[in-house]
Design a protein around this motif. Structure first.
Motif, PDB file in Angstrom:
ATOM      1  N   LEU A   1       0.872  -1.328  -0.016  1.00 42.44           N
ATOM      2  CA  LEU A   1       0.003  -0.124  -0.076  1.00 42.44           C
ATOM      3  C   LEU A   1       0.820   1.239  -0.058  1.00 42.44           C
ATOM      4  O   LEU A   1       0.459   2.261  -0.460  1.00 42.44           O
TER       5      LEU A   1
ATOM      6  N   SER B   1       4.164  -0.203 -10.061  1.00 43.68           N
ATOM      7  CA  SER B   1       4.380   1.311  -9.657  1.00 43.68           C
ATOM      8  C   SER B   1       5.512   1.624 -10.318  1.00 43.68           C
ATOM      9  O   SER B   1       6.810   1.130 -10.285  1.00 43.68           O
TER      10      SER B   1
ATOM     11  N   LEU C   1      -7.784   9.760   5.060  1.00 46.97           N
ATOM     12  CA  LEU C   1      -7.564  10.242   3.707  1.00 46.97           C
ATOM     13  C   LEU C   1      -8.403  11.430   3.540  1.00 46.97           C
ATOM     14  O   LEU C   1      -9.268  11.595   4.129  1.00 46.97           O
TER      15      LEU C   1
ATOM     16  N   LEU D   1     -12.853   5.751  -3.682  1.00 51.67           N
ATOM     17  CA  LEU D   1     -12.167   4.436  -3.154  1.00 51.67           C
ATOM     18  C   LEU D   1     -13.167   3.721  -2.309  1.00 51.67           C
ATOM     19  O   LEU D   1     -12.622   2.456  -2.095  1.00 51.67           O
TER      20      LEU D   1
ATOM     21  N   ILE E   1      -4.414  -0.603  -5.994  1.00 53.37           N
ATOM     22  CA  ILE E   1      -5.025  -0.191  -4.669  1.00 53.37           C
ATOM     23  C   ILE E   1      -6.132  -0.863  -4.226  1.00 53.37           C
ATOM     24  O   ILE E   1      -6.295  -1.231  -3.214  1.00 53.37           O
TER      25      ILE E   1
ATOM     26  N   HIS F   1       2.181   1.588  -3.755  1.00 54.25           N
ATOM     27  CA  HIS F   1       1.137   2.124  -4.768  1.00 54.25           C
ATOM     28  C   HIS F   1       0.500   3.491  -4.398  1.00 54.25           C
ATOM     29  O   HIS F   1       0.019   4.119  -5.308  1.00 54.25           O
ATOM     30  N   SER F   2       0.704   3.887  -3.115  1.00 52.17           N
ATOM     31  CA  SER F   2      -0.067   5.195  -2.945  1.00 52.17           C
ATOM     32  C   SER F   2       0.853   6.360  -2.700  1.00 52.17           C
ATOM     33  O   SER F   2       0.517   7.422  -2.353  1.00 52.17           O
TER      34      SER F   2
ATOM     35  N   TRP G   1      -3.571   8.335  -4.876  1.00 57.08           N
ATOM     36  CA  TRP G   1      -4.462   7.231  -4.531  1.00 57.08           C
ATOM     37  C   TRP G   1      -5.129   6.599  -5.722  1.00 57.08           C
ATOM     38  O   TRP G   1      -6.293   6.068  -5.692  1.00 57.08           O
ATOM     39  N   THR G   2      -4.419   6.797  -6.964  1.00 57.25           N
ATOM     40  CA  THR G   2      -5.262   6.147  -8.215  1.00 57.25           C
ATOM     41  C   THR G   2      -4.408   5.113  -8.929  1.00 57.25           C
ATOM     42  O   THR G   2      -4.845   4.736  -9.741  1.00 57.25           O
ATOM     43  N   ASP G   3      -3.400   4.561  -8.410  1.00 67.04           N
ATOM     44  CA  ASP G   3      -2.901   3.291  -8.734  1.00 67.04           C
ATOM     45  C   ASP G   3      -3.961   2.188  -8.925  1.00 67.04           C
ATOM     46  O   ASP G   3      -4.772   1.989  -7.910  1.00 67.04           O
TER      47      ASP G   3
END
Length: 295
Positions: free
Chosen positions: A234, A290, A271, A279, A247, A237-238, A242-244
């Protein structure tokens, strides 16, 4: 300071890294200097807090402890607080006096320094997630799990330190093709995956078996290893937002591990409110590498 004649195999890399002085963050050097100036008011918890912000210093502390004391005692030292307690405040400062700052090593390579700092930021975030989730799981030693997450990508950090050109080459290849596997690119550029160097360094530095187990993704059937791995995932990826695409899958796995809902997980992550609608209902998607990931 950088070694321009780089090794050609894992054994050579292991010798290079294990024999070198491991640098630490300049911010850590400053915090240690400030604490040293008021040593009579500093306690073990203060030192532990400093060390746990820097994966490079953290591994130096754990590795040093393995070189002193009895074998039985060393096996019990699996977190930084215990290591600092074993050393004592003043001996700690004597042992780690005048450390080399990574910013000095990479002063002529600002892009490499930025790449290294991005991985450190990931490690710090992963450690924080791992600590919080281990506490929620009533883990028997939360600090062990947090330390394992902090050190999980240590080999990648060290690659940025000692071979920044190769680290940037790996990153460029991953940027160019998001479908590439990190381990495959590392094999292509280095001749081995960084995970192999990581485990070899654990052995050379005689790191506690428990800590090595927690850092080894091959032990993924263990809930504590899942805790570490999911925190690392996490964080990776973040780190750029927070668009990966990976996630949603991360969230689903974390919810399963902690037995919580998506709403509860997002609340714990604290968040920004504007991100929550997407999300909350985002569909699970296949994992993608990534672009800032080397390990």
């Amino acid at each position: 300071m950088l070694n321009k004649r780089l090794p050609q195999d894992l054994a050579g890399w292991l010798m290079l890294v294990s024999d070198a002085e491991i640098p630490i963050l300049r911010q850590t050097v400053r915090r240690l200097d400030k604490a040293r100036q008021q040593v009579e008011r500093v306690n073990g918890r203060d030192i532990t807090d400093i060390v746990l912000q820097d994966p490079l210093l953290a591994v130096r502390v754990v590795a040093f402890i393995q070189s002193v004391g009895s074998k039985h005692l060393r096996s019990d030292i699996t977190n930084i607080a215990s290591a600092v307690m074993m050393l004592g405040v003043e001996p700690f400062f004597r042992t780690f006096e005048k450390p080399l700052a990574i910013e000095s090593m990479l002063s002529q390579q600002p892009q490499a320094l930025l790449g290294m700092l991005q991985v450190v930021l990931r490690a710090q975030r992963a450690s924080r997630y791992a600590h919080e989730w281990a506490f929620a799981r009533h883990d028997m030693n939360v600090e062990e799990v947090a330390l394992a997450a902090l050190l999980h990508d240590l080999a990648e950090i060290l690659l940025w330190c000692f071979a920044p050109e190769l680290a940037m080459e790996i990153r460029s290849l991953l940027h160019a093709d998001r479908n590439l596997r990190s381990a495959s690119v590392q094999q292509q550029v280095l001749g081995f995956p960084l995970a192999d160097l990581q485990l070899a360094l654990c052995e050379v530095w005689h790191l506690p078996a428990l800590l090595t187990t927690l850092m080894d993704d091959g032990n993924g059937q263990l809930p504590r290893v899942q805790n570490v791995k999911l925190a690392v995932n996490l964080a990776r990826h973040s780190v750029d937002g927070w668009t990966d695409a990976a996630i949603p899958d991360d969230f689903a796995a974390i919810e399963k591990l902690l037995h919580i809902s998506r709403e509860t997980l997002l609340a714990r992550l604290q968040l920004p409110p504007e991100l929550l609608p997407g999300l909350m209902s985002g569909p699970a998607a296949g994992r993608s590498a990534s672009p800032n990931r080397l390990a």
